[in-house]
Write an enzyme that holds these catalytic residues in place. Structure first.
Site, PDB file in Angstrom:
ATOM      1  N   HIS A  18       0.695  -0.782  -0.174  1.00  0.00           N
ATOM      2  CA  HIS A  18       0.163  -0.108  -0.193  1.00  0.00           C
ATOM      3  C   HIS A  18       0.867   1.175  -0.119  1.00  0.00           C
ATOM      4  O   HIS A  18       2.133   0.956   0.526  1.00  0.00           O
ATOM      5  CB  HIS A  18      -0.862   0.014   1.143  1.00  0.00           C
ATOM      6  CG  HIS A  18      -0.113   0.351   2.269  1.00  0.00           C
ATOM      7  ND1 HIS A  18       1.006  -0.519   2.960  1.00  0.00           N
ATOM      8  CD2 HIS A  18      -0.106   1.422   3.136  1.00  0.00           C
ATOM      9  CE1 HIS A  18       1.638   0.023   3.868  1.00  0.00           C
ATOM     10  NE2 HIS A  18       0.651   1.220   4.454  1.00  0.00           N
ATOM     11  N   ASP A  45       0.635   5.233   2.593  1.00  0.00           N
ATOM     12  CA  ASP A  45       0.212   5.640   3.573  1.00  0.00           C
ATOM     13  C   ASP A  45      -0.963   6.744   2.699  1.00  0.00           C
ATOM     14  O   ASP A  45      -0.880   7.739   2.006  1.00  0.00           O
ATOM     15  CB  ASP A  45       0.429   6.240   4.014  1.00  0.00           C
ATOM     16  CG  ASP A  45       1.469   4.970   4.566  1.00  0.00           C
ATOM     17  OD1 ASP A  45       1.517   3.577   4.739  1.00  0.00           O
ATOM     18  OD2 ASP A  45       3.260   5.511   5.503  1.00  0.00           O
ATOM     19  N   HIS A  49       4.734  -0.544   0.177  1.00  0.00           N
ATOM     20  CA  HIS A  49       5.418  -0.977   0.693  1.00  0.00           C
ATOM     21  C   HIS A  49       4.430  -1.557   0.733  1.00  0.00           C
ATOM     22  O   HIS A  49       3.403  -1.955   1.309  1.00  0.00           O
ATOM     23  CB  HIS A  49       6.270  -0.399   1.977  1.00  0.00           C
ATOM     24  CG  HIS A  49       5.611   0.766   2.514  1.00  0.00           C
ATOM     25  ND1 HIS A  49       4.465   2.163   2.480  1.00  0.00           N
ATOM     26  CD2 HIS A  49       4.850   1.521   4.096  1.00  0.00           C
ATOM     27  CE1 HIS A  49       4.258   2.641   3.354  1.00  0.00           C
ATOM     28  NE2 HIS A  49       3.556   2.056   4.129  1.00  0.00           N
ATOM     29  N   ARG A  67       5.150   6.943  14.239  1.00  0.00           N
ATOM     30  CA  ARG A  67       5.179   7.524  12.967  1.00  0.00           C
ATOM     31  C   ARG A  67       4.500   8.542  12.950  1.00  0.00           C
ATOM     32  O   ARG A  67       3.293   9.048  13.328  1.00  0.00           O
ATOM     33  CB  ARG A  67       4.324   6.438  11.297  1.00  0.00           C
ATOM     34  CG  ARG A  67       4.737   6.437   9.892  1.00  0.00           C
ATOM     35  CD  ARG A  67       3.653   6.099   9.487  1.00  0.00           C
ATOM     36  NE  ARG A  67       2.438   6.461   8.381  1.00  0.00           N
ATOM     37  CZ  ARG A  67       1.224   5.954   8.447  1.00  0.00           C
ATOM     38  NH1 ARG A  67       1.465   4.617   8.514  1.00  0.00           N
ATOM     39  NH2 ARG A  67       0.579   6.354   8.195  1.00  0.00           N
TER      40      ARG A  67
HETATM   41  C1  SIN Z   1       3.356   1.286   7.752  1.00  0.00           C
HETATM   42  O1  SIN Z   1       2.567   0.259   6.620  1.00  0.00           O
HETATM   43  O2  SIN Z   1       3.385   2.249   7.399  1.00  0.00           O
HETATM   44  C2  SIN Z   1       3.960   0.805   8.591  1.00  0.00           C
HETATM   45  C3  SIN Z   1       5.560   0.222   7.569  1.00  0.00           C
HETATM   46  C4  SIN Z   1       6.412  -1.247   9.096  1.00  0.00           C
HETATM   47  O3  SIN Z   1       5.369  -1.287  10.086  1.00  0.00           O
HETATM   48  O4  SIN Z   1       7.004  -1.214   8.680  1.00  0.00           O
END
Ligand code: SIN
Length: 288
Positions: A104, A106, A263, A279
């Site tokens: 996906h 974000d 990612h 994050r």
């Molecule tokens: C995310 O999708 O922003 C998190 C990625 C992760 O937990 O490595």
């Protein structure tokens, strides 16, 4: 020590050395980092020691921050920070437990998807000294460039629907202990429609903007055709030649461009192995 940029041997990504981002970053160093961000799409800063305030201050150099719609997992004192974690306090998850379960970008389900995210590692699970819970990033730019002219023509004017509610239904159908969105959250993120080929607002470069996590369907195609095209494009964008795999260390801050990349996180660990990251998410601009 002067700031220096060290590209990875992959389609995207670079390490930034010589910068302590807990301290104010001067204009010259910031310009080097910002250029590298546009060029490499994923940047790694190792060995950082950040308070939430310092994490937020560095993130704000790149623009305004989002307060995530999944507000039950925003940091209690700093709502600009989203907690990404498998840790539980009694029976309650303290952060998003399934962030990154599917490929996906974000906030691609918003009219203005995020332009980038900055994820800071505080606890990383490990087994026999090897870190678990890697995150893989795919270059949607390199993937677009590698498409045949025929496919580029076929998808040039297509749009897709993106939905967080759809994403959460998918998680629950796959057995994740998640809840549907509340009515209030749902009202904040109605289904968004975006063209599946985007020009990255940061660089002008074309990229493939479809992902398996948030996309519901391609507008105007029969269900089966939409499903097949989405599956083909998702397989294409995540081919190994377009991917950088990040093995986390405590103290890593990783930032990425959400339009130019996709990612996915590895779920190869479980409590009592703990994963705890914070994050920030940069606001983006409305996409076509
Ligand atoms: C995310 O999708 O922003 C998190 C990625 C992760 O937990 O490595």
């Amino acid at each position: 020590m002067a700031v220096s940029i060290h590209p990875f041997d992959t389609a995207l990504g670079a390490e930034v050395r010589g910068l302590d981002i807990s301290r104010p970053v001067d204009e010259e160093s910031f310009a080097i980092v910002n250029d590298a961000y546009k060029k490499h799409s994923v940047l790694l800063f190792r060995n950082q020691e950040l308070t939430p305030q310092q994490h937020i201050a560095f993130s704000r150099r790149f623009g305004k921050l989002e307060i995530h719609v999944l507000d039950q997992w925003c940091h209690a004192d700093h709502p600009e920070i989203l907690i990404v974690s498998n840790i539980k306090d009694k029976d309650r998850h303290i952060g998003v437990p399934h962030a990154g379960r599917y490929w996906h970008t974000d906030l691609s389900y918003m009219v203005a998807p995020s332009r980038g995210s900055l994820l800071y590692a505080i606890e990383i699970p490990e087994q026999n000294g090897r870190a678990l819970g890697d995150t893989r990033f795919a270059s949607a730019v390199a993937a677009y460039d590698a498409l045949s002219e025929e496919i580029k023509k076929r998808i040039a004017d297509l749009s897709a629907t993106f939905s967080l509610a759809h994403h959460r239904s998918k998680l629950m159908a796959d057995g994740a202990d998640e809840n549907p969105l509340t009515a209030e959250q749902q009202a904040k993120v109605p289904v968004a429609v975006h063209k599946i080929v985007q020009e990255n607002p940061l660089t002008g470069r074309k990229c493939l903007f479809v992902n398996e996590g948030h996309v519901v369907e391609i507008v105007g195609l029969a269900q089966e055709e939409s499903r097949e095209l989405l599956a083909m494009l998702s397989r294409h964008v995540t081919k190994p030649e377009f991917v950088y795999r990040h093995r986390w260390q405590v103290g890593d801050l990783l930032m990425w461009d959400n339009v130019a990349t996709q990612h996915i996180a590895e779920f190869d660990y479980a409590l009592p192995q703990r994963r705890y990251l914070l994050r920030t998410t940069l606001e983006g601009v409305a996409l076509a």
